[in-house]
Each structure stands twice: as structure tokens, then as C-alpha cells.
Motif scaffolding. Structure first.
Motif, short mmCIF file in Angstrom:
data_model
loop_
_atom_site.label_atom_id
_atom_site.label_comp_id
_atom_site.label_asym_id
_atom_site.label_seq_id
_atom_site.Cartn_x
_atom_site.Cartn_y
_atom_site.Cartn_z
N GLN A 29 -29.90 2.33 111.70
CA GLN A 29 -29.54 2.87 113.00
C GLN A 29 -30.65 3.82 113.47
O GLN A 29 -31.19 4.59 112.68
N ALA A 30 -30.95 3.72 114.74
CA ALA A 30 -32.06 4.50 115.29
C ALA A 30 -31.58 5.32 116.48
O ALA A 30 -31.29 4.76 117.53
N THR A 31 -31.52 6.62 116.28
CA THR A 31 -31.16 7.49 117.40
C THR A 31 -32.27 7.52 118.44
O THR A 31 -32.02 7.62 119.63
N THR A 32 -33.49 7.43 117.96
CA THR A 32 -34.65 7.53 118.84
C THR A 32 -35.54 6.31 118.70
O THR A 32 -35.80 5.86 117.59
N MET A 33 -35.94 5.79 119.84
CA MET A 33 -36.90 4.69 119.87
C MET A 33 -38.02 5.08 120.83
O MET A 33 -37.82 5.86 121.76
N PHE A 34 -39.19 4.53 120.60
CA PHE A 34 -40.37 4.85 121.39
C PHE A 34 -40.95 3.56 121.97
O PHE A 34 -40.94 2.51 121.32
N TRP A 35 -41.47 3.66 123.17
CA TRP A 35 -42.15 2.53 123.80
C TRP A 35 -43.62 2.89 124.05
O TRP A 35 -43.93 3.93 124.62
N TYR A 36 -44.50 1.98 123.59
CA TYR A 36 -45.93 2.16 123.74
C TYR A 36 -46.51 0.99 124.54
O TYR A 36 -45.97 -0.11 124.56
N ARG A 37 -47.66 1.26 125.14
CA ARG A 37 -48.40 0.20 125.83
C ARG A 37 -49.81 0.21 125.27
O ARG A 37 -50.38 1.28 124.99
N MET A 47 -45.42 5.59 126.17
CA MET A 47 -44.89 5.56 127.53
C MET A 47 -43.66 6.45 127.65
O MET A 47 -43.53 7.20 128.62
N ALA A 48 -42.75 6.31 126.71
CA ALA A 48 -41.50 7.04 126.83
C ALA A 48 -40.79 7.11 125.50
O ALA A 48 -41.03 6.30 124.60
N THR A 49 -39.93 8.10 125.39
CA THR A 49 -39.07 8.28 124.22
C THR A 49 -37.65 8.00 124.67
O THR A 49 -37.17 8.56 125.67
N SER A 50 -36.99 7.13 123.92
CA SER A 50 -35.66 6.67 124.28
C SER A 50 -34.66 7.21 123.27
O SER A 50 -34.80 6.99 122.08
N ASN A 51 -33.67 7.93 123.77
CA ASN A 51 -32.63 8.47 122.90
C ASN A 51 -31.30 7.81 123.20
O ASN A 51 -30.91 7.70 124.37
N GLY A 53 -27.82 6.99 124.16
CA GLY A 53 -26.79 7.65 124.94
C GLY A 53 -27.29 8.65 125.97
O GLY A 53 -26.48 9.30 126.64
N SER A 54 -28.59 8.80 126.10
CA SER A 54 -29.11 9.74 127.11
C SER A 54 -30.31 9.12 127.81
O SER A 54 -30.79 8.06 127.44
N LYS A 55 -30.76 9.83 128.83
CA LYS A 55 -31.88 9.30 129.61
C LYS A 55 -33.17 9.39 128.81
O LYS A 55 -33.38 10.31 128.02
N ALA A 56 -34.05 8.42 129.07
CA ALA A 56 -35.34 8.42 128.39
C ALA A 56 -36.24 9.54 128.93
O ALA A 56 -36.09 9.97 130.07
N THR A 57 -37.15 9.97 128.08
CA THR A 57 -38.15 10.95 128.49
C THR A 57 -39.48 10.24 128.65
O THR A 57 -39.99 9.64 127.70
N TYR A 58 -40.04 10.32 129.85
CA TYR A 58 -41.26 9.59 130.14
C TYR A 58 -42.48 10.49 130.00
O TYR A 58 -42.44 11.68 130.33
N GLU A 59 -43.58 9.90 129.55
CA GLU A 59 -44.83 10.64 129.47
C GLU A 59 -45.42 10.80 130.87
O GLU A 59 -45.11 10.03 131.80
N GLN A 60 -46.28 11.78 130.99
CA GLN A 60 -46.91 12.05 132.28
C GLN A 60 -47.66 10.82 132.76
O GLN A 60 -48.40 10.18 131.99
N ALA A 72 -28.62 1.80 124.80
CA ALA A 72 -27.17 1.84 124.85
C ALA A 72 -26.49 1.84 123.50
O ALA A 72 -25.32 2.17 123.39
N SER A 73 -27.21 1.47 122.46
CA SER A 73 -26.61 1.48 121.13
C SER A 73 -27.63 2.00 120.12
O SER A 73 -28.80 2.18 120.44
N LEU A 74 -27.18 2.24 118.92
CA LEU A 74 -28.06 2.78 117.89
C LEU A 74 -29.01 1.75 117.31
O LEU A 74 -29.81 2.07 116.43
N THR A 75 -28.93 0.51 117.78
CA THR A 75 -29.83 -0.52 117.26
C THR A 75 -30.59 -1.26 118.35
O THR A 75 -31.35 -2.18 118.06
#
Lengths: 116, 112
Positions: A29-37, A47-51, A53-60, A72-75
Motif C-alpha cells: 500500500q502506498a500513501t504517497t506516489m510521485f509522478w516524474y517526466r 511533476m507532482a506528489t500524490s497523496n 485521499g487528498s489533492k496532489a502537490t504540484y512542483e513549480q 483514490a486508493s492506496l494502490t
């Protein structure tokens, strides 16, 4: 253990359409996922950190309305590239941190997006 | 903001030579440092992870050292083989957040 999958592995879409990329943690299970380009011959840029159940945090500099992230889920986390343009063509890689191990990241195999 | 630099950008050696890849980072407040391998068009393969309290890690022909105070890490690959040809990325996990900062990579070519 600690396997992360991405789907699709490659996708070609027409300019103006949207495309969704999935990132799944298969055996944890992953509470946090990250997206890279990653552009050709360049390094990975976060690009962003995805948590879950909450909104993602985007890089500048990353447009949140263009790159929609849902965790939407832990996986499962998804990245939707909206109204794609040729300049969005890139290699997108996700990673997942096991719940309780915030400093570990396991990487998916990447998704090659080509916008024509 | 953590900046990670890798030198050289590219390296070509004959088979059997030892490889030395360098990584430097600007903020020594790190939690760990990782070395990855990336083949063309593929994802990342984790090679070695060094915690901030460690000085080195070894796995087979690979050895990575860490000097946190000077902001440097070195990856040594002994007796290189053509199959070692790939891009090697260094990434640092800073203490103040959980993000990985990547270097631009060193592209290695081992000639048979």
C-alpha cells in the motif's frame, strides 16, 4: 516484493485529446506516489506528489489543470494529460512509497507518450 | 533547493576497465542517496542505496561511497562488461521532504 506497474507502457494520441496513465503498487500500500517526466537525454523531473485521499502537490511550473492527478486508493494513482499537445510528448514515470516508509520509492517501468 | 550534479556526462571504456562515476549534491542534509541504472527507453533499476549514516555500500561488482559532509558520492563498477552500458543516475533524498532530486546521469558505453 515492492513492484510498481504502469499502464499503458506506451500510447500515441492526437493533439487535443486527453490520455490517462495508471500507476499501481502491486504488493504494498502506498500513501504517497510521485509522478516524474523525462525528456530525451535528460534526467527525471518531479511533476507532482500524490497523496491518497487528498489533492496532489504540484512542483513549480507544472500546470495542475493540464496534468490531473487522482490518488483514490492506496494502490492506484492516475495521471491524466488533458488537451495534449506535441510538447507533452515525453516519458512519464511514477514511483510509490510504502505506507510508513516515506523515504523509500519504488519506480514503475514508465509510459512513453507521443502526441501527434 | 537540492542540486545534484553528475560528472562526467558520458564515458566510454574498453571492456575490463573499472568505471568511476561521480555525483555531488549541494545540501548535505540528506536522508539517503541512491544509484539507479536506466536502459534506453526503460524505467529505473535501483542499484544501491546508502543511508546518510553509512560510508559505503557494495553489491557484487558495484561499490558506492558517500561523503555526506563534502556532498559527494562515487559509484565504482569493477571489471566493466558490455552489459554495463546504460545511463547511471544518482538521486538524493533530502531530510526536509520526501522528494528525490536526480542528477542528469552519466551515460556509460563499454566497448567489447
Amino acid at each position: 516484493g515492492a513492484v510498481v506497474s504502469q499502464h499503458p507502457s506506451w500510447v500515441i494520441c492526437k493533439s487535443g485529446t486527453s490520455v490517462k496513465i495508471e500507476c499501481r503498487s502491486l504488493d504494498f500500500q502506498a500513501t504517497t506516489m510521485f509522478w516524474y517526466r523525462q525528456f530525451p537525454k535528460q534526467s527525471l523531473m518531479l511533476m507532482a506528489t500524490s497523496n491518497e485521499g487528498s489533492k496532489a502537490t504540484y512542483e513549480q511550473g507544472v500546470e495542475k489543470d493540464k496534468f490531473l492527478i487522482n490518488h483514490a486508493s492506496l494502490t492506484l494513482s492516475t495521471l491524466t494529460v488533458t488537451s495534449a499537445h506535441p510538447e507533452d510528448s515525453s516519458f512519464y514515470i511514477c514511483s510509490a512509497s510504502p505506507s510508513g516508509s516515506s523515504y523509500e520509492q519504488y519506480f514503475g517501468p514508465g509510459t512513453r507518450l507521443t502526441v501527434t | 533547493k537540492q542540486e545534484v550534479t553528475q560528472i562526467p556526462a558520458a564515458l566510454s571504456v574498453p571492456e575490463g576497465e573499472n568505471l568511476v562515476l561521480n555525483c555531488s549534491f549541494t545540501d548535505s542534509a540528506i536522508y539517503n542517496l541512491q544509484w539507479f541504472r536506466q536502459d534506453p527507453g526503460k524505467g529505473l533499476t535501483s542499484l544501491l542505496l546508502i543511508q546518510s549514516s553509512q560510508r559505503e555500500q557494495t553489491s557484487g561488482r558495484l561499490n558506492a561511497s558517500l561523503d555526506k559532509s563534502s556532498g559527494r558520492s562515487t559509484l565504482y563498477i569493477a571489471a566493466s562488461q558490455p552489459g554495463d552500458s546504460a545511463t547511471y543516475l544518482c538521486a538524493v533524498n533530502s531530510v526536509d521532504d520526501y522528494k528525490l532530486s536526480f542528477g542528469a546521469g552519466t551515460t556509460v558505453t563499454v566497448r567489447a
